[in-house]
Design a protein around this motif. Structure first.
Motif, PDB file in Angstrom:
ATOM      1  N   ALA A 176     -46.891  20.204 -26.676  1.00  0.00           N
ATOM      2  CA  ALA A 176     -45.905  21.025 -25.966  1.00  0.00           C
ATOM      3  C   ALA A 176     -44.565  20.317 -25.854  1.00  0.00           C
ATOM      4  N   GLN A 177     -44.586  18.991 -25.788  1.00  0.00           N
ATOM      5  CA  GLN A 177     -43.330  18.249 -25.674  1.00  0.00           C
ATOM      6  C   GLN A 177     -42.430  18.494 -26.878  1.00  0.00           C
ATOM      7  N   LEU A 178     -43.007  18.586 -28.061  1.00  0.00           N
ATOM      8  CA  LEU A 178     -42.207  18.837 -29.262  1.00  0.00           C
ATOM      9  C   LEU A 178     -42.001  20.324 -29.494  1.00  0.00           C
ATOM     10  N   SER A 179     -43.057  21.122 -29.375  1.00  0.00           N
ATOM     11  CA  SER A 179     -42.953  22.541 -29.706  1.00  0.00           C
ATOM     12  C   SER A 179     -42.018  23.287 -28.759  1.00  0.00           C
ATOM     13  N   LEU A 180     -41.995  22.923 -27.481  1.00  0.00           N
ATOM     14  CA  LEU A 180     -41.103  23.587 -26.540  1.00  0.00           C
ATOM     15  C   LEU A 180     -39.685  23.032 -26.617  1.00  0.00           C
ATOM     16  N   THR A 181     -39.560  21.758 -26.962  1.00  0.00           N
ATOM     17  CA  THR A 181     -38.227  21.154 -27.038  1.00  0.00           C
ATOM     18  C   THR A 181     -37.486  21.583 -28.293  1.00  0.00           C
ATOM     19  N   VAL A 182     -38.215  21.859 -29.381  1.00  0.00           N
ATOM     20  CA  VAL A 182     -37.549  22.228 -30.628  1.00  0.00           C
ATOM     21  C   VAL A 182     -36.765  23.523 -30.452  1.00  0.00           C
ATOM     22  N   GLY A 183     -37.252  24.427 -29.596  1.00  0.00           N
ATOM     23  CA  GLY A 183     -36.519  25.665 -29.348  1.00  0.00           C
ATOM     24  C   GLY A 183     -35.215  25.432 -28.621  1.00  0.00           C
ATOM     25  N   ILE A 184     -35.218  24.505 -27.655  1.00  0.00           N
ATOM     26  CA  ILE A 184     -34.001  24.211 -26.893  1.00  0.00           C
ATOM     27  C   ILE A 184     -32.946  23.578 -27.792  1.00  0.00           C
ATOM     28  N   ILE A 185     -33.349  22.599 -28.601  1.00  0.00           N
ATOM     29  CA  ILE A 185     -32.394  21.940 -29.491  1.00  0.00           C
ATOM     30  C   ILE A 185     -31.887  22.917 -30.548  1.00  0.00           C
ATOM     31  N   GLY A 186     -32.800  23.698 -31.122  1.00  0.00           N
ATOM     32  CA  GLY A 186     -32.398  24.652 -32.152  1.00  0.00           C
ATOM     33  C   GLY A 186     -31.436  25.700 -31.628  1.00  0.00           C
ATOM     34  N   ILE A 187     -31.696  26.223 -30.428  1.00  0.00           N
ATOM     35  CA  ILE A 187     -30.818  27.257 -29.890  1.00  0.00           C
ATOM     36  C   ILE A 187     -29.474  26.660 -29.489  1.00  0.00           C
ATOM     37  N   THR A 188     -29.449  25.373 -29.124  1.00  0.00           N
ATOM     38  CA  THR A 188     -28.174  24.721 -28.822  1.00  0.00           C
ATOM     39  C   THR A 188     -27.300  24.645 -30.070  1.00  0.00           C
ATOM     40  N   VAL A 189     -27.895  24.205 -31.187  1.00  0.00           N
ATOM     41  CA  VAL A 189     -27.152  24.145 -32.455  1.00  0.00           C
ATOM     42  C   VAL A 189     -26.706  25.537 -32.874  1.00  0.00           C
ATOM     43  N   SER A 190     -27.604  26.514 -32.762  1.00  0.00           N
ATOM     44  CA  SER A 190     -27.288  27.882 -33.161  1.00  0.00           C
ATOM     45  C   SER A 190     -26.142  28.457 -32.336  1.00  0.00           C
ATOM     46  N   PHE A 191     -26.155  28.212 -31.028  1.00  0.00           N
ATOM     47  CA  PHE A 191     -25.118  28.772 -30.169  1.00  0.00           C
ATOM     48  C   PHE A 191     -23.774  28.087 -30.374  1.00  0.00           C
ATOM     49  N   LEU A 192     -23.792  26.783 -30.599  1.00  0.00           N
ATOM     50  CA  LEU A 192     -22.528  26.102 -30.852  1.00  0.00           C
ATOM     51  C   LEU A 192     -21.859  26.660 -32.111  1.00  0.00           C
ATOM     52  N   LEU A 193     -22.635  26.840 -33.175  1.00  0.00           N
ATOM     53  CA  LEU A 193     -22.073  27.370 -34.417  1.00  0.00           C
ATOM     54  C   LEU A 193     -21.733  28.854 -34.286  1.00  0.00           C
ATOM     55  N   GLY A 194     -22.653  29.631 -33.718  1.00  0.00           N
ATOM     56  CA  GLY A 194     -22.448  31.070 -33.636  1.00  0.00           C
ATOM     57  C   GLY A 194     -21.269  31.447 -32.750  1.00  0.00           C
ATOM     58  N   ILE A 195     -21.175  30.825 -31.578  1.00  0.00           N
ATOM     59  CA  ILE A 195     -20.069  31.136 -30.667  1.00  0.00           C
ATOM     60  C   ILE A 195     -18.749  30.658 -31.248  1.00  0.00           C
ATOM     61  N   THR A 196     -18.744  29.465 -31.846  1.00  0.00           N
ATOM     62  CA  THR A 196     -17.502  28.920 -32.405  1.00  0.00           C
ATOM     63  C   THR A 196     -16.954  29.803 -33.521  1.00  0.00           C
ATOM     64  N   PHE A 197     -17.771  30.057 -34.532  1.00  0.00           N
ATOM     65  CA  PHE A 197     -17.289  30.842 -35.673  1.00  0.00           C
ATOM     66  C   PHE A 197     -17.110  32.309 -35.318  1.00  0.00           C
TER      67      PHE A 197
END
Length: 384
Positions: A176-197
């Motif tokens: 759970a430490q990896l599987s739940l954390t991967v969503g938080i990190i992935g959505i952070t990268v996605s939102f930084l790129l998506g909101i910026t562009f």
């Protein structure tokens, strides 16, 4: 309040000419936005329960090693594919506290399989706050204290053991430490790129908008699963588990941002014509300030709801890649890695507890979806 014979209710309190008839409505209109959101969110029972469940799940991630009776890769060679053990409290009608029956293994010469028989004559009482294998609390503090353990040579496999004699329950907690954390990190990268562009394309328009749109269309036209496989296969095999984890999170985030960018662009195209945006520009506000202070806050409710609905997709993406052997690899432990070990249908038929890692994936994904539905309905309280 008095009830009339016809079922109606009448307020029997004395009349007060100084009380405003619109006092309740006025207090609702003057309430802060978060109060209105909370009132609306409380009425969505599934969303509320899911939010509490996810909050508890993430709060327990740093202490997963303390709750787990064994470490993630601790092996028991004499207990391969051991069935789940139950915790009992009464032995022969007498209360002796929580205990388990030790498992003894016997070789079946007909089926050539190990058969485990509980020793019901010698109950093993559980020990609490006991010493075991060393792990790192919150990934930083080394310690060997576990919440509960089995005494002596006895074992406690709440959800059975796998083909290497590793406790499935402990591995699910560590996974759970990896599987739940991967969503938080992935959505952070996605939102930084998506909101910026998306914000740049929607606010400035023109050639910038045209170029960003073409990039988005190219990325969205590529088949998702083969692209995942190609990018994951490009990760060097000699990288450590931590490096692979972060690069998988970044890959999931990079592939998810085009959809968000198009939503942000469409909203900004309409918001940039609003009077308050024009007023801010006439007062000399820079484009960055206009976007940050005036346009994004009006779009924040949609972004929050999108984030809660996108995290399950990230978790399922990591699970799929790890299941196919292209994501996280051993000795890293995630739910996808555990399912990769259980992809043999014959072994699942004989040892069904090896498929238990599917359950937390299903429960967490459903919880995020219910939470996203609740937030989507409540983040715009004025629609009612």
């Amino acid at each position: 309040m008095t009830q009339l014979p016809d079922g109606r209710y009448v307020d029997d309190a004395p009349y007060d000419a100084n009380v405003s008839l619109q006092q309740l409505e006025r207090s609702d209109l003057d309430a802060p936005n978060w109060v209105l959101i909370w009132r609306q969110f409380k009425t969505h029972k599934l969303g509320l329960v899911s939010g509490i469940f996810l909050l508890i799940s993430y709060a327990l991630l740093p202490v997963a090693g303390f709750i787990a009776p064994y470490t993630a890769n601790e092996r028991h060679p004499d207990h391969l594919y051991s069935p789940p053990q139950s915790i009992n409290f009464f032995h022969e009608g007498e209360f002796i506290g929580p205990y388990v029956y030790p498992m003894t293994s016997e070789a079946n010469l007909e089926t050539f399989q190990w058969e485990f028989v509980p020793d019901t004559d010698n109950p093993a009482s559980l020990e609490f706050f006991c010493e075991g294998k060393e792990y790192h609390l919150a990934g930083l503090i080394p310690t060997d204290t576990h919440l509960f353990c089995a005494p002596g040579d006895a074992t406690i496999f709440l959800w059975g053991s796998d083909r290497l004699g590793r406790d499935v329950f402990s591995r699910i907690l560590y996974g759970a430490q990896l599987s739940l954390t991967v969503g938080i990190i992935g959505i952070t990268v996605s939102f930084l790129l998506g909101i910026t562009f998306g914000s740049i394309a929607g606010y400035f328009g023109g050639r910038i908008d045209w170029c960003i749109n073409r990039v988005i269309e190219i990325l969205r036209s590529l088949p998702e699963l083969p692209l995942w496989l190609a990018l994951s296969a490009a990760v060097p095999s000699n990288w450590g588990p931590v490096a692979v984890f972060f690069i998988i999170s970044v890959i999931l985030g990079i592939l998810d941002w085009p959809g968000l960018a198009r939503s942000v662009r469409a909203k900004f195209l309409s918001l940039r014509e609003e009077e308050y945006v024009r007023a801010a520009e006439m007062m000399g506000a820079s484009p960055g300030r206009v976007i940050r202070k005036h346009m994004l806050p009006n779009f924040m409710s949609h972004l929050i709801a999108s984030a809660t609905l996108s995290i399950p997709a990230m978790i399922l993406g990591e699970t799929a890649l790890s299941f196919l052997g292209l994501g996280l690899r051993a000795p890293a432990v995630s739910w996808g890695v555990m399912l990769n070990d259980a992809q043999n249908l014959a072994s699942i038929e004989i040892y069904p507890w090896t498929a238990i890692p599917m359950l937390p994936i299903i429960i967490v994904v459903l919880a995020f979806n219910f939470l996203g539905d609740g937030l989507r309905d409540s983040l715009d309280p004025y629609q009612h």
